[in-house]
Design an enzyme around this catalytic site. Structure first.
Site, mmCIF file in Angstrom:
data_model
loop_
_atom_site.group_PDB
_atom_site.id
_atom_site.type_symbol
_atom_site.label_atom_id
_atom_site.label_comp_id
_atom_site.label_asym_id
_atom_site.label_seq_id
_atom_site.Cartn_x
_atom_site.Cartn_y
_atom_site.Cartn_z
ATOM 1 N N ASP A 186 0.786 -1.248 0.054
ATOM 2 C CA ASP A 186 -0.238 0.085 0.040
ATOM 3 C C ASP A 186 0.826 1.216 -0.103
ATOM 4 O OD1 ASP A 186 -2.473 1.871 0.834
ATOM 5 O OD2 ASP A 186 -3.096 -0.146 0.925
ATOM 6 N N HIS A 217 -3.866 6.251 3.125
ATOM 7 C CA HIS A 217 -4.483 4.948 2.677
ATOM 8 C C HIS A 217 -3.737 3.898 3.274
ATOM 9 C CE1 HIS A 217 -5.994 1.654 0.101
ATOM 10 N NE2 HIS A 217 -6.847 2.502 -0.030
ATOM 11 N N SER A 369 -11.375 -0.868 -0.111
ATOM 12 C CA SER A 369 -10.200 -0.973 0.220
ATOM 13 C C SER A 369 -10.095 -1.424 2.024
ATOM 14 C CB SER A 369 -9.341 0.328 0.335
ATOM 15 O OG SER A 369 -9.041 0.538 -1.027
#
Length: 433
Positions: A186, A217, A369
């Site tokens: 990520d 994120h 996600s």
């Protein structure tokens, strides 16, 4: 799930929580040491003219047990491959970008080459692929993560969706994912966040040319999977006993914008996947989606052959949910808020999920996600002490796919459940009736 409180009730409660969080100044843990020195990386400033050119590695150039990053073989063999890459670039009018990246798990050395202005990457890759010295070539693909963020002034909910829907407190009496290695491929994770410090066994950056500051994120995905439990701060991850690999393969385009996308390219993802496989990850979380890619497909096949569970985010806007969720053997996870999901795709909590954020903060996030991150944590619970649990058979609302039933998945996965485990299981079942 229990009924929601009124908006005013939630607002008052979350306001108190935020004030409490804001008043805490936790001690900062040391960032885990980077275990190895990596070779130079290609920058994240890729252009649509970049292609990946794969050169074959011969078996004798790989010594099992050698440190990752191309230290296998001698300098001569690496130098010879680079000279070969330079020769290929010259022949086809391309510019070699950076050094090669050896991937012995798939027998390749990967080079990035840039086509001249006005030439499409697809055309350059097709030309180079016909060269007998090249295994194959393909455009450098771009992938996008599947998450969004609530701004601080948006309405917040006090509870984690999975705390109620998945009965995390009951499940944690059965398993916490203790010792299971989960690779989070990520953007940059704040590994010393007070709710994450001490949860990592690796911290590697495969993106060059971008600031190394923590990004939203990756930090959020890591928190959903394995934020610490019982520390009096923030949230509890689905698998608080798991050990994470922070593998940065993505970057936030504009750190100052809440709506800025988080992107990855196929080479940075391949580097991170190779590292995860080579360092014996048991679960790989890919909260991202994009086009089909031959190199990534080969690495995912290696992961499957080594009994590694690969979890990916499903994008309803792409054919078959996008890659890698559509890849056979990959566990595709969609947002639970979707009205329907196709057969073979699972769904998990994705709305108003509180999780860790850079700067020692917590905030709400949304998107598949984070649904995928829930499932990666769940698989870590099942695999605790049971490496033979691959492939993990998720229990869901349909025979193949649908809404994940977390406690039924864990109980099926652990098999013989007696004593305290059985009591916790009965409690989890009773609490859902």
């Amino acid at each position: 799930m229990s009924p929601r409180r009124s908006a005013a009730g939630w607002g008052a409660l979350i306001g108190a929580c935020l004030l409490a969080v804001a008043s805490v100044t936790p001690g900062r843990a040391q960032t885990p040491a980077r275990p190895e020195t990596l070779p130079p990386a290609v920058t994240a400033n890729a252009t649509p003219r970049d292609v990946l050119v794969m050169l074959r590695l011969t078996p004798e150039h790989y010594r099992p047990g050698a440190a990752y990053g191309g230290s296998y073989g001698d300098r001569f063999s690496r130098g010879a491959r680079k000279r070969l890459a330079e020769s290929i670039a010259r022949r086809y009018g391309l510019v070699l970008v950076g050094d090669g990246w050896p991937m012995p798990l798939v027998g390749l050395d990967c080079y990035v080459m840039r086509a001249p202005q006005g030439q499409a990457a697809e055309i350059a890759a097709a030309q180079v692929s016909h060269d007998p010295r090249v295994a194959w070539s393909e455009p450098l693909q771009i992938y996008r993560t599947q998450g969004s963020y609530d701004r601080e002034n948006d309405p917040l909910f006090a509870a984690q969706p999975a705390a109620a829907a998945w009965r995390l407190a009951d499940l944690h009496k059965v398993a916490t994912g203790k010792g299971v290695k989960v690779a989070v491929v990520d953007s940059k994770i704040q590994v010393n966040h007070p709710d994450l410090a001490g949860q990592f066994v690796a911290d590697q950056d495969f993106v060059a040319g971008r600031p190394a500051a923590p990004e939203r994120h990756g930090t959020g995905v890591a928190g959903v999977i394995a934020a610490k439990s019982g520390n009096g701060l923030g949230i509890s991850g689905v698998a608080p006993g798991a050990r994470l690999m922070a593998l940065r393969a993505c970057w936030q385009v504009d750190a100052g914008s809440a709506s800025s996308p988080t992107l990855c390219d196929s080479l940075s993802l391949a580097k991170a996947l190779h590292f995860a496989i080579d360092h014996r990850a048991e679960v790989i979380n890919l909260s991202l989606t994009g086009p089909q890619d031959r190199l990534l497909t080969a690495l995912i096949a290696v992961a499957a052959s080594r009994r590694i569970s690969v979890v990916a985010a499903f994008d309803p806007g792409l054919p078959r949910g996008g890659f890698p969720a559509s890849q056979p053997g990959v566990i595709g996870v969609a947002a639970e808020s979707l009205a329907t999901v196709p057969p073979g795709v699972y769904s998990a909590p994705d709305r108003d999920v509180p999780t860790t954020q850079p700067g020692d903060k917590w905030n709400l996030v949304n998107g598949s996600s984070y649904a995928a991150a829930h499932v990666s944590g769940l698989i870590a619970l099942v695999r605790e002490g049971r490496a033979s649990s691959f492939p993990t058979l998720l229990v869901a609302s349909r025979p193949q796919g649908g809404v994940v039933d977390a406690y039924a998945t864990v109980l099926r996965g652990i098999g013989g459940c007696t004593g305290a485990c059985a009591l916790a299981a009965r409690g989890a079942q009773a609490s859902t009736r």
